[in-house]
Design a protein around this motif. Structure first.
Motif, PDB file in Angstrom:
ATOM      1  N   GLY A 132      55.666 -39.043  -5.669  1.00  0.00           N
ATOM      2  CA  GLY A 132      55.584 -38.732  -4.244  1.00  0.00           C
ATOM      3  C   GLY A 132      54.193 -38.307  -3.809  1.00  0.00           C
ATOM      4  O   GLY A 132      53.192 -38.906  -4.189  1.00  0.00           O
ATOM      5  N   THR A 133      54.129 -37.240  -3.018  1.00  0.00           N
ATOM      6  CA  THR A 133      52.833 -36.684  -2.607  1.00  0.00           C
ATOM      7  C   THR A 133      52.339 -35.641  -3.604  1.00  0.00           C
ATOM      8  O   THR A 133      51.213 -35.157  -3.486  1.00  0.00           O
ATOM      9  N   GLY A 134      53.202 -35.276  -4.564  1.00  0.00           N
ATOM     10  CA  GLY A 134      52.863 -34.207  -5.504  1.00  0.00           C
ATOM     11  C   GLY A 134      53.236 -32.833  -4.989  1.00  0.00           C
ATOM     12  O   GLY A 134      52.974 -31.827  -5.650  1.00  0.00           O
ATOM     13  N   ASN A 135      53.877 -32.798  -3.821  1.00  0.00           N
ATOM     14  CA  ASN A 135      54.247 -31.526  -3.194  1.00  0.00           C
ATOM     15  C   ASN A 135      55.728 -31.503  -2.859  1.00  0.00           C
ATOM     16  O   ASN A 135      56.283 -32.513  -2.409  1.00  0.00           O
ATOM     17  N   PRO A 136      56.379 -30.354  -3.042  1.00  0.00           N
ATOM     18  CA  PRO A 136      57.788 -30.253  -2.632  1.00  0.00           C
ATOM     19  C   PRO A 136      57.915 -30.311  -1.113  1.00  0.00           C
ATOM     20  O   PRO A 136      56.935 -30.135  -0.386  1.00  0.00           O
ATOM     21  N   TYR A 137      59.122 -30.577  -0.641  1.00  0.00           N
ATOM     22  CA  TYR A 137      59.470 -30.629   0.777  1.00  0.00           C
ATOM     23  C   TYR A 137      58.942 -31.870   1.492  1.00  0.00           C
ATOM     24  O   TYR A 137      59.068 -31.982   2.708  1.00  0.00           O
ATOM     25  N   PHE A 138      58.333 -32.804   0.759  1.00  0.00           N
ATOM     26  CA  PHE A 138      57.896 -34.068   1.356  1.00  0.00           C
ATOM     27  C   PHE A 138      58.682 -35.200   0.705  1.00  0.00           C
ATOM     28  O   PHE A 138      58.788 -35.271  -0.518  1.00  0.00           O
ATOM     29  N   THR A 139      59.227 -36.090   1.524  1.00  0.00           N
ATOM     30  CA  THR A 139      60.015 -37.199   1.001  1.00  0.00           C
ATOM     31  C   THR A 139      59.107 -38.309   0.484  1.00  0.00           C
ATOM     32  O   THR A 139      57.897 -38.339   0.756  1.00  0.00           O
TER      33      THR A 139
END
Length: 237
Positions: A132-139
């Protein structure tokens, strides 16, 4: 070709066969590889963002007691598993690939570096973006819009199980009608669930058209590439 550089967003669920209890159906993977081969021979440059829902979905995990942040990281690792599965299927067909991840794991993939990703595309390699983006809370929809923006993609191809965006879920509502085209703003105002608001907004800001199409339609990706679109196109106007 209508587009040169594409970013395909595919869900993890699209790769699985629930009836056979397979997270990665060999027939689906072979179909994906065959279309990629055709598009590469036409001169397309292909990047992929894949979800992880066939293995683990962070939001669903949080509803069963897993900490949301931990669950999202688990979901990111699931996308890496899917990225490696796609890489294997493509390389079985002689397609050169690179997996690049937002979370560093050098033993199995390259870290995401924008210039390297673009260079791989220019050399005819399929680049598969994992974690993903490497970050939580991002789809992974947001990750797809982000990577499409970073590599200056000509289009974001969103693969789904239906042939476009509808006013409601066509599986549940027989009266649902299909949009042939729709603006980013209308998609946001109508709160259409085919992609999240952050993904729509990022594509709108960077003027990247989104084509939502049926992944299981024969040669569906090739049709989008050549402009024979049976899906829904999301643009400014």
């Amino acid at each position: 070709m209508k587009y040169k550089r594409i970013l395909l967003k595919i869900s993890g669920e699209a790769l699985q066969n629930r009836e056979k209890a397979l997270n990665h159906d060999p027939e689906i993977m072979a179909m994906l590889a065959a279309q990629f081969k055709t598009m590469l021979e036409m001169g397309a440059e292909i990047a992929v963002v894949v979800g992880g829902g066939n293995i683990f979905r962070g939001l669903a995990g949080s509803q069963s007691g897993t900490n949301r942040t931990t669950g999202d990281y688990m979901g990111m690792l699931a996308t890496v598993i899917n990225s490696l599965a796609i890489q294997n299927a493509l390389e079985n067909e002689g397609i050169d690939t690179r997996v690049m991840t937002a979370i560093t794991m050098r033993a199995i993939a390259e870290p995401f570096i924008r210039r390297k990703a673009v260079r791989h595309l220019e050399k005819g390699r399929v680049v598969i973006f994992g974690a993903g983006t490497g970050n939580p809370y991002f789809t992974t929809d947001s990750a797809a819009a982000l990577r499409a923006s970073e590599i200056n993609a000509d289009v974001l191809m969103k693969a789904t199980k239906v042939d476009g965006i509808y006013t409601a879920d066509p599986v549940k509502d027989p009266n649902a009608t299909k949009f042939e085209t729709i603006t980013y703003q209308d998609a946001l105002n109508k709160q259409l669930k085919v992609m999240d608001a952050a993904a729509f907004s990022l594509c709108m800001e960077n003027d990247i058209p989104i084509v939502v199409f049926d992944f299981f339609k024969e040669n569906g990706m090739v049709d989008v590439l050549t402009g024979v679109e049976s899906g829904t196109r999301v643009t400014h106007a």
